[in-house]
Write a protein that holds these residues in place. Structure first.
Motif, PDB file in Angstrom:
ATOM      1  N   GLY A   4       0.934  -1.069   0.046  1.00 45.86           N
ATOM      2  CA  GLY A   4      -0.038  -0.076   0.042  1.00 45.86           C
ATOM      3  C   GLY A   4       0.760   1.268  -0.126  1.00 45.86           C
ATOM      4  O   GLY A   4       0.499   2.156  -0.532  1.00 45.86           O
ATOM      5  N   LYS A   5       1.893   1.118   0.851  1.00 40.16           N
ATOM      6  CA  LYS A   5       2.851   2.151   0.868  1.00 40.16           C
ATOM      7  C   LYS A   5       3.645   2.612  -0.473  1.00 40.16           C
ATOM      8  O   LYS A   5       3.666   3.576  -0.832  1.00 40.16           O
ATOM      9  CB  LYS A   5       3.730   1.987   1.973  1.00 40.16           C
ATOM     10  CG  LYS A   5       3.178   2.211   3.477  1.00 40.16           C
ATOM     11  CD  LYS A   5       4.292   1.904   4.485  1.00 40.16           C
ATOM     12  CE  LYS A   5       3.772   2.243   5.981  1.00 40.16           C
ATOM     13  NZ  LYS A   5       4.715   1.983   6.653  1.00 40.16           N
ATOM     14  N   MET A   6       3.873   1.355  -1.279  1.00 37.89           N
ATOM     15  CA  MET A   6       4.450   1.510  -2.323  1.00 37.89           C
ATOM     16  C   MET A   6       3.672   2.045  -3.290  1.00 37.89           C
ATOM     17  O   MET A   6       3.980   2.979  -4.163  1.00 37.89           O
ATOM     18  CB  MET A   6       5.015   0.070  -2.695  1.00 37.89           C
ATOM     19  CG  MET A   6       6.465  -0.441  -2.070  1.00 37.89           C
ATOM     20  SD  MET A   6       6.790  -2.102  -2.432  1.00 37.89           S
ATOM     21  CE  MET A   6       7.433  -1.719  -4.179  1.00 37.89           C
ATOM     22  N   ALA A   7       2.165   1.671  -3.247  1.00 37.78           N
ATOM     23  CA  ALA A   7       1.420   2.169  -4.308  1.00 37.78           C
ATOM     24  C   ALA A   7       1.057   3.350  -4.129  1.00 37.78           C
ATOM     25  O   ALA A   7       1.147   4.554  -5.034  1.00 37.78           O
ATOM     26  CB  ALA A   7       0.030   1.231  -4.344  1.00 37.78           C
ATOM     27  N   GLU A   8       1.197   3.859  -2.720  1.00 42.44           N
ATOM     28  CA  GLU A   8       0.904   5.312  -2.724  1.00 42.44           C
ATOM     29  C   GLU A   8       1.878   6.124  -3.024  1.00 42.44           C
ATOM     30  O   GLU A   8       1.759   7.200  -3.494  1.00 42.44           O
ATOM     31  CB  GLU A   8       0.556   5.520  -0.868  1.00 42.44           C
ATOM     32  CG  GLU A   8       0.259   6.908  -0.697  1.00 42.44           C
ATOM     33  CD  GLU A   8       0.150   7.122   1.002  1.00 42.44           C
ATOM     34  OE1 GLU A   8      -0.124   8.110   1.374  1.00 42.44           O
ATOM     35  OE2 GLU A   8      -0.015   5.859   1.584  1.00 42.44           O
TER      36      GLU A   8
END
Length: 811
Positions: A4-8
């Motif tokens: 999620g962090k990477m996608a964000e």
């Protein structure tokens, strides 16, 4: 969570990028907006960008609307213009989209080509790198392949050199490759393999030269023989204008270069094939037969590997073993000359090889090692020759052996080996040779003497006369003047024996050739051997003939004549020896021939044998005597046996005409004395116990026949009545009894002038005792019995007086 962090994070980056692009669009002129739009289409968030763009458009629409509200007219104008722009934008969009579609369609093949180009460039770069690496590896692989080829073709020393280059020059450049590590690990194994293979080649070489030593030696000895023949020819020819053929260098041989790669240098057989050559062609050098390359290669290989000392020790040890085998003679070597020749060939071959190794290698063998081997070989060879030559009974074989030993010594002397001991041993064999010659000539003399007819040689023509005179030095002017046919005084064995003595001297001379002896030594050797021939061999043969049981007086007489002529020929034998040795007989220490003594002894033995033979013949005749000792008849002729005996003696002494006068006189005197002694013994023998006067009268007739023979002079040279003295004892004894002159005998006994001086009283008494009492068995005197009795008394009286004389004589 992390996703999620990477996608964000990615969304934020995309938003920031879109914002940048939007700002760029806003701030960029319409003509330069293409690259900006290209970046949009290149990206993967086209839809989101469109959303952003729509949002930005709405925002601008709101701002425009605000501005329009503020500036309505301007806004209306702007809207009008914007609508125009919008239409243009739509066209542009459609145009860009169409262009993009066309571009994508057209660029698809280019992309594929570019991908292919990219792969090609990558491959090209890899190939280039590979080629560079291979350029480093190829020399290593080539050297390793070369190493394998050299190993396969048994070029071990070049292989060792290649291995050194590979290890120290090439492998360090590519040491990080795995195959190089394998090679490095194999290098010690390859070294050991080269070492083992080269040692195997050396063993094959050693075995080969062991088998072919006789061939090598045969060639070396043939070379020495040719050189000696050439030297002899040059020595015999005038020196002016003569050109000596240069001697072939002993070391002009097949020397294989160590680095040679020729097929010939790589052959490890050790012996090169050489076709048989004619005698008039040059014999190849002894070392030309040998390929020494295995020794050289092995020596260099071990030297490079740091094991030279090991190799030297091994080589010397093996060659010592081979030397002991070579020096062991076969048990039947003495049977034929080929046995000795093969033995010598092997020894020469061995030392020719060692001598070549000495001069062509540095330290593999040294002079001390060679000298040690030669000392051992010399002692064993001399011992073997002493043993085996002692079995030789054929002088021709001994002579051939001597020539072979001389050639053997000369061959080795060429190579620098001391051979004085061999020549010293030849002097020992010379004595044995003399013994075998003496045995051979003993048989020759025996055959000559046995086959001789012991008759003077008849000559019917001048040709035959000259032939005999050419064979034997004989001069007689009286015989030369006689017409043909005529006879030599000697028999055939004289020229035959004389020529055989000369042949013996030639045989002795043959042995002395090439022994490096002085003329004086040769002369002394020949004279000593000839003296042995004369004093031992010939003398023994003559003595055997003389002592033969069936030898006749004629043969003995001829032997005396023959030995007389042979004795005279001794001076010619002296001259013959002087001519062939060029040593004058007056030289100090020159041995004199004993031929004169030999023939004198033989002649004396023959003379004694004649005397003995004559006496035996007389005894044989006397055995035929058959006296009737009791007869009363008075005979008027000699006994038949004695008449035959006298006739035999006359014929025998007639043959003695060619004998020296003293010999004939001695034989005649000896025969008469023996006859007289035998007759006396016959008269006095114990078996004759009684005898009559008639028997004594018959005996007297026989003695008179003997005296008549003596007076007839059967042999010239006797003084008057000398031969009759042989019968004086019998004559006086018979006269005493027949004349019955006892008074004179008894009165004059002991006086020098006594008539019956030779009558022994013991003999007279013995004979007188035999005449006692004969009247009792003799009817002839029956009518004179009184006279007989008186005679018996007289006999008794005389006997008594004789006994007195005997006793007084003894006292």
């Amino acid at each position: 969570m992390e996703r999620g962090k990477m996608a964000e994070a990615e969304s934020l980056e995309t938003a920031a990028e879109h914002e940048r692009i939007l700002r760029e669009i806003e701030s960029t002129d319409t003509a330069c907006i293409g690259p900006t739009l290209r970046s949009v289409y290149d990206g993967e968030e086209h839809g989101r960008f469109m959303e952003k763009l729509e949002t930005r458009i709405r925002n601008h629409d709101r701002e425009i609307e605000k501005m329009c509200n503020f500036h309505y007219q301007g806004f209306v104008d702007s809207i009008t213009e914007l609508l125009k722009v919008r239409g243009e934008a739509q066209k542009l969009k459609n145009q860009v989209t169409d262009t993009n579609r066309k571009l994508q369609h057209e660029g698809k093949e280019l992309v594929i080509a570019m991908e292919e180009l990219k792969q090609c460039r990558l491959q090209q770069r890899n190939i280039s790198a590979t080629v560079d690496k291979l350029m480093l590896c190829l020399p290593v692989l080539e050297m390793y392949s070369k190493l394998r080829d050299q190993m396969k073709t048994k070029r071990h020393y070049p292989a060792l050199k290649t291995l050194e280059h590979l290890e120290h020059t090439y492998l360090p450049q590519v040491s990080h490759y795995r195959f190089c590590k394998v090679m490095v690990d194999n290098i010690p194994k390859l070294r050991e393999e080269i070492k083992d293979v080269s040692m195997s080649d050396l063993k094959d070489f050693l075995e080969s030269i062991r088998k072919h030593s006789d061939k090598i030696g045969e060639t070396a000895m043939k070379q020495a023989q040719q050189q000696r023949n050439l030297d002899n020819i040059i020595f015999q020819q005038p020196r002016i204008g003569s050109k000596r053929k240069p001697k072939k260098d002993a070391y002009t041989i097949f020397d294989t270069e160590i680095g040679s790669t020729s097929p010939k240098s790589e052959q490890d057989s050790g012996i090169l094939d050489v076709e048989d050559e004619e005698d008039d062609e040059e014999v190849p050098g002894a070392q030309d037969l040998v390929d020494f390359s295995p020794v050289y290669r092995c020596l260099h290989i071990y030297s490079v590997l740091g094991a030279r000392e090991t190799f030297e020790n091994y080589y010397r040890k093996q060659r010592r073993k081979q030397a002991r085998l070579v020096l062991q003679p076969p048990s039947n070597m003495h049977e034929t000359l080929d046995g000795y020749r093969k033995y010598f060939n092997q020894i020469v071959g061995f030392f020719v090889v060692e001598d070549h190794i000495l001069h062509t290698t540095q330290g593999l063998v040294n002079r001390a090692y060679i000298d040690e081997l030669w000392e051992m070989a010399l002692s064993k060879t001399i011992a073997a020759l002493r043993t085996h030559s002692s079995y030789c009974s054929d002088p021709n074989l001994v002579l051939d052996l001597k020539n072979l030993i001389v050639l053997f010594a000369d061959t080795l002397q060429v190579y620098g080996f001391p051979v004085n001991q061999l020549f010293d041993m030849l002097l020992e064999i010379r004595d044995q040779y003399s013994e075998t010659l003496l045995k051979k000539w003993s048989g020759i003399f025996r055959n000559i003497l046995d086959s001789d007819n012991y008759s003077p040689i008849p000559v019917t023509s001048e040709e035959i006369y000259k032939k005999v005179v050419g064979q034997f030095p004989f001069q007689d002017t009286e015989l030369e003047k006689q017409p043909f046919p005529k006879k030599f005084p000697f028999s055939e064995f004289v020229p035959k024996v004389y020529n055989q003595i000369k042949e013996f001297i030639y045989a002795c001379l043959k042995f002395s050739e090439d022994l490096h002896l002085s003329s004086t030594e040769v002369d002394d050797m020949i004279r000593k051997s000839t003296n042995l021939l004369l004093t031992r061999t010939l003398s023994s043969s003559l003595q055997n003939v003389i002592k033969r049981k069936n030898i006749g007086l004629t043969e003995l007489v001829q032997i005396i004549i023959n030995t007389t002529h042979l004795e005279k020929s001794c001076k010619y034998l002296e001259e013959f020896i002087t001519n062939i040795t060029n040593v004058l007989p007056e030289t100090v220490h020159t041995t004199k021939l004993y031929g004169t003594t030999t023939f004198k002894d033989a002649r004396h033995a023959a003379e004694e044998e004649i005397y003995t033979n004559l006496n035996q013949k007389i005894d044989q005749f006397l055995q035929l005597a058959d006296y009737d000792w009791m007869t009363g008849d008075l005979g008027n002729k000699a006994s038949d046996y004695l008449v035959d005996l006298i006739a035999f003696l006359r014929n025998t002494f007639a043959v003695f005409t060619h004998l020296p006068g003293k010999v004939a006189q001695t034989a005649c005197m000896s025969a008469c004395k023996h006859l007289a002694t035998s007759l006396m013994q016959l008269l006095l023998e114990a078996e004759v116990r009684q005898l009559t006067l008639g028997a004594l009268q018959q005996f007297n007739l026989d003695v008179r026949e003997c005296e008549q023979f003596a007076r007839s002079g059967p042999v010239p040279g006797f003084q008057e009545d000398t031969l009759q003295l042989a019968f004086i004892d019998l004559r006086q004894l018979l006269d005493l009894f027949l004349q019955w002159d006892w008074s004179t005998y008894l009165a004059d006994y002991g006086q020098p002038t006594c008539k019956y001086l030779r009558v022994n009283p013991v003999t007279a008494l013995t004979l007188l005792e035999k005449m006692k009492d004969t009247s009792r068995k003799n009817n002839m005197f029956a009518q004179f019995r009184k006279n007989e009795r008186d005679k018996q008394k007289l006999i008794d009286t005389v006997a008594k007086q004789l006994r007195g004389l005997i006793s007084s004589h003894h006292s």
